[in-house]
Design a protein around this motif. Sequence first.
Motif, PDB file in Angstrom:
ATOM      1  N   ALA A   1       3.170   6.587   2.283  1.00  0.00           N
ATOM      2  CA  ALA A   1       3.257   8.040   2.145  1.00  0.00           C
ATOM      3  C   ALA A   1       2.673   8.746   3.367  1.00  0.00           C
ATOM      4  CB  ALA A   1       2.548   8.497   0.871  1.00  0.00           C
TER       5      ALA A   1
ATOM      6  N   ALA B   1       0.100   4.322  -0.601  1.00  0.00           N
ATOM      7  CA  ALA B   1      -0.565   5.453   0.037  1.00  0.00           C
ATOM      8  C   ALA B   1      -0.368   5.402   1.550  1.00  0.00           C
ATOM      9  CB  ALA B   1      -2.050   5.460  -0.304  1.00  0.00           C
ATOM     10  N   ASP B   2      -0.406   4.204   2.121  1.00  0.00           N
ATOM     11  CA  ASP B   2      -0.173   4.034   3.560  1.00  0.00           C
ATOM     12  C   ASP B   2       1.252   4.455   3.907  1.00  0.00           C
ATOM     13  OD1 ASP B   2      -0.600   3.205   6.265  1.00  0.00           O
ATOM     14  OD2 ASP B   2       0.372   1.298   5.801  1.00  0.00           O
TER      15      ASP B   2
ATOM     16  N   ASP C   1       0.829  -1.206   0.000  1.00  0.00           N
ATOM     17  CA  ASP C   1       0.000   0.000   0.000  1.00  0.00           C
ATOM     18  C   ASP C   1       0.867   1.263   0.000  1.00  0.00           C
ATOM     19  OD1 ASP C   1      -1.861   1.974   0.321  1.00  0.00           O
ATOM     20  OD2 ASP C   1      -2.815   1.085   2.080  1.00  0.00           O
TER      21      ASP C   1
END
Length: 166
Positions: A24, A21-22, A19
């Motif tokens: 980031a 996005a996680d 993931d």
Amino acid sequence: MSLHLSPPAFLNKICLRADPADLAARLAALPRPMVFTNGVFDILHPGHVRYLAQARALGASLVMGLNSDASARLLGKGPDRPLNRELDRACVLAALESLSLITFFDERTPCALLEILRPDLYVKGGDYDIESLEETRLVRSWGGDACAIAFVDGYSTTSLVQRIRT
């Protein structure tokens, strides 16, 4: 009597690579300056613990790029290495107070991960020639720096494995 305990909070330090996005979001929440180090850390020993504490002292947060099992096998440490699976190694490392975040990389070097993380400081043990590493050049390309921490003599995963086998 059976107790129902929630998972230990330190497991929240582990960020799976599935993931982006996680990752980031977690990076954005870390205080700067951010220090980055990487390695296999197959059998955790006092040399590792001291090294990681010293690395953390160089910044406000310490991020670990942990070699995945596939990546560790690329390093030529032997056909049976790593001895401990990547999630098991990450779990043990996450329990250390010095580490802020642990994530994984599958390549031989963490350069692709470094491009994403963009740490302020890249750190390796003194058994590496920091100036010859591709990672050093990369981190310095955006204004970061790199340094080696003195190697703690007498501790080596390879020597521990040899001692166990004899």
